[in-house]
Enzyme design. Structure first.
Site, PDB file in Angstrom:
ATOM      1  N   GLN A 120      25.304 -28.828  17.814  1.00  0.00           N
ATOM      2  CA  GLN A 120      25.450 -29.668  16.509  1.00  0.00           C
ATOM      3  C   GLN A 120      25.529 -28.643  15.066  1.00  0.00           C
ATOM      4  OE1 GLN A 120      22.185 -32.096  17.231  1.00  0.00           O
ATOM      5  NE2 GLN A 120      21.382 -32.102  15.176  1.00  0.00           N
ATOM      6  N   GLY A 146      15.633 -25.659  -8.788  1.00  0.00           N
ATOM      7  CA  GLY A 146      14.586 -24.897  -9.784  1.00  0.00           C
ATOM      8  C   GLY A 146      13.253 -25.004  -9.323  1.00  0.00           C
ATOM      9  N   GLY A 147      12.381 -25.870 -10.104  1.00  0.00           N
ATOM     10  CA  GLY A 147      11.099 -25.866  -9.740  1.00  0.00           C
ATOM     11  C   GLY A 147      10.442 -24.765 -10.633  1.00  0.00           C
ATOM     12  N   GLU A 204      12.400 -25.220 -15.350  1.00  0.00           N
ATOM     13  CA  GLU A 204      10.986 -25.242 -16.115  1.00  0.00           C
ATOM     14  C   GLU A 204      10.900 -23.920 -16.805  1.00  0.00           C
ATOM     15  OE1 GLU A 204       7.830 -26.697 -13.619  1.00  0.00           O
ATOM     16  OE2 GLU A 204       9.256 -27.988 -12.480  1.00  0.00           O
ATOM     17  N   TYR A 282       1.669 -35.558 -14.821  1.00  0.00           N
ATOM     18  CA  TYR A 282       0.360 -35.284 -14.354  1.00  0.00           C
ATOM     19  C   TYR A 282       0.501 -33.636 -14.606  1.00  0.00           C
ATOM     20  CZ  TYR A 282       4.816 -34.331 -11.612  1.00  0.00           C
ATOM     21  OH  TYR A 282       5.836 -34.161 -10.945  1.00  0.00           O
ATOM     22  N   ASP A 283      -0.614 -32.746 -14.256  1.00  0.00           N
ATOM     23  CA  ASP A 283      -1.161 -31.489 -14.658  1.00  0.00           C
ATOM     24  C   ASP A 283      -1.265 -31.403 -16.181  1.00  0.00           C
ATOM     25  OD1 ASP A 283      -1.045 -30.602 -12.229  1.00  0.00           O
ATOM     26  OD2 ASP A 283       1.070 -29.826 -12.088  1.00  0.00           O
ATOM     27  N   TRP A 421       5.242 -36.879  -7.134  1.00  0.00           N
ATOM     28  CA  TRP A 421       5.209 -35.848  -6.419  1.00  0.00           C
ATOM     29  C   TRP A 421       3.667 -35.537  -5.650  1.00  0.00           C
ATOM     30  CZ3 TRP A 421       8.104 -31.219  -6.000  1.00  0.00           C
ATOM     31  CH2 TRP A 421       7.570 -30.227  -5.332  1.00  0.00           C
TER      32      TRP A 421
END
Length: 443
Positions: A120, A146-147, A204, A282-283, A421
């Protein structure tokens, strides 16, 4: 964790660069309440690398019941090459085609209960996401680009009209058209067609510092606006050429700090082309800092908060219904906490020991600590946040009670929904996902 990525950002350097100015004071929102019938977004990030150490497979979303509660899955992450194109392959720390579409899964770990075959063209996470969508026809899957670690070349890719055009074309070709590089029997033209329903931009950060090797320029703000427009134009054009009845979605992950927003985001203009944005919720503080602090409070006087983030985006022209609140399925932790009391706001010697990386722990593990009797659960009911403290070690995190308060806020302020997340940090029965789902339903 692989690629030095703690979820998104759980490092002290990120805290110092990301949170550079106080958020606006909490204020009234004119968005209006929404009833139980409102269609809220429930956006969960699925991490590419979670299939390894955590052994968290797409099939686990079905087994936990979370799949049926989600409206969107953001697949984290797609990378941008030094040449300014979307790409994949097997390049250590840069791309993982094996996890994406090459790795065969047996029947036990497959959504449809059927083992992958050698012939496959599509296997791995991509094929499992396709199978999950077949079971849940309303579910949308977006590739998140990205991230924290993979935003390195975004600024170059967005620099000129020509580079933007080529960048967007490459991303649509790879992920929307599904033209994957050949890897043995896997991949090929159209192999992943239909897996992805849109693109999530996780740069970011445009116009300000991110990870140590991420480029940024003053003109990023203008270029990001034009990049969003280019994505919208090409996605719409491709949908029209395919006679697609619904358009491909385009979203973005955006920051808390007003300084970051103003440096990189022309809010009114980008919101015209984006279906919605997911807000960093967050963070706000991380375990690399010298004192314990909340990481995700709903309200906080003189500090970052979810309410302050919403206000910052609303004041700059973002419509409430396009704001999706980010919620952590993990905690930030400190050890060597001194000063007594409940531990909050006290000096600490460093990040707390944890399962995967110091100072960063999944909710599933934190729940066990809360139930152990060793840690006491503390709550700031006015601020809307919680933490665990055993006299030495402190973890700040969101539990179902906190998420109920946050989902009530989403409903009361007419926001677009919730983002989390990341999905692999929840319990095996999807406790946090269930709390969010019920909260948004007003239950």
């Amino acid at each position: 964790m692989r690629r030095s990525m703690l979820g998104r950002l759980a490092v002290a350097a990120c805290s110092l660069t990301l949170l550079t100015a106080f958020a606006p004071a909490a204020g009234a929102d004119g968005g209006g309440a929404s009833g139980p019938g409102h269609s809220y977004k429930k956006v969960g990030y699925f991490t590419q690398w979670g299939v390894y150490g955590r052994d968290f497979q797409v099939q686990d979303l079905e087994a936990s019941g979370s799949a049926g509660k989600l409206t969107h899955i953001n697949y984290a992450f797609g990378n941008v090459s030094p040449q300014g194109t979307c790409f994949t392959g097997n390049v250590s720390g840069e791309a993982d085609a094996w996890a994406d579409y090459v790795r065969p899964l047996d029947a036990e770990n497959s959504v449809d209960g059927v083992a992958d075959t050698p012939e496959q063209p599509l296997a791995g996470n991509f094929n499992q996401l396709r199978e999950l969508k077949a079971k849940h026809p309303g579910l949308k899957v977006l590739i998140s680009l990205g991230g924290w670690s993979w935003s390195t070349h975004f600024s170059d890719a967005a620099l000129t009209p020509a580079s933007r055009k080529a960048f967007v074309e490459s991303c649509i070709d790879l992920y929307i058209k599904g033209n994957l590089p050949q890897d043995g029997s896997r991949g090929g033209a159209g192999a992943a067609a239909g897996v992805f329903d849109g693109i999530d931009l996780d740069w970011e950060w445009p116009g300000s510092a991110g990870d140590t090797d991420t480029k940024f320029r003053p003109e990023d703000k203008r270029n990001f606006t034009e990049l969003v427009k280019e994505f919208r134009t090409q996605l719409d054009g491709y949908a029209k050429s395919q006679r697609k009845r619904t358009r491909y979605e385009l979203t973005a992950f955006v920051p808390t700090a007003p300084a970051k927003i103003d440096a990189g985001f022309d809010v009114r203009r980008i919101m015209r082309d984006l279906d919605f944005v997911t807000l960093q919720g967050y963070d706000f503080h991380v375990s690399g800092e010298s004192k314990t602090a909340q990481q995700s409070a709903l309200y906080a006087r003189g500090d970052f908060s979810v309410d302050g983030t919403v206000d910052a985006w609303r004041l700059r022209g973002a419509p409430a219904h396009k704001l999706v609140m980010g919620m952590p399925f993990y905690g930030q932790g400190w050890t060597g906490v001194s000063g007594g009391g409940d531990g909050m706001g006290q000096p600490a010697t460093g990040p707390a020991p944890a399962t995967w990386s110091a100072g960063y722990e999944d909710y599933e593990a934190l729940k066990k600590l809360a139930d152990s009797g060793t840690y006491q659960v503390h709550r700031d009911r006015r601020g809307g946040h919680a933490w665990l403290f055993d006299g030495t070690t402190l973890w700040t995190y969101d539990d179902p009670q906190v998420l109920r308060a946050k989902t009530a806020y989403v409903r009361e302020h007419g926001l677009g929904g919730a983002m989390f997340w990341s999905l692999d940090a929840d319990t095996s029965d999807g406790e946090l996902m269930t709390a969010v789902d019920r909260g948004l339903r007003g239950r």
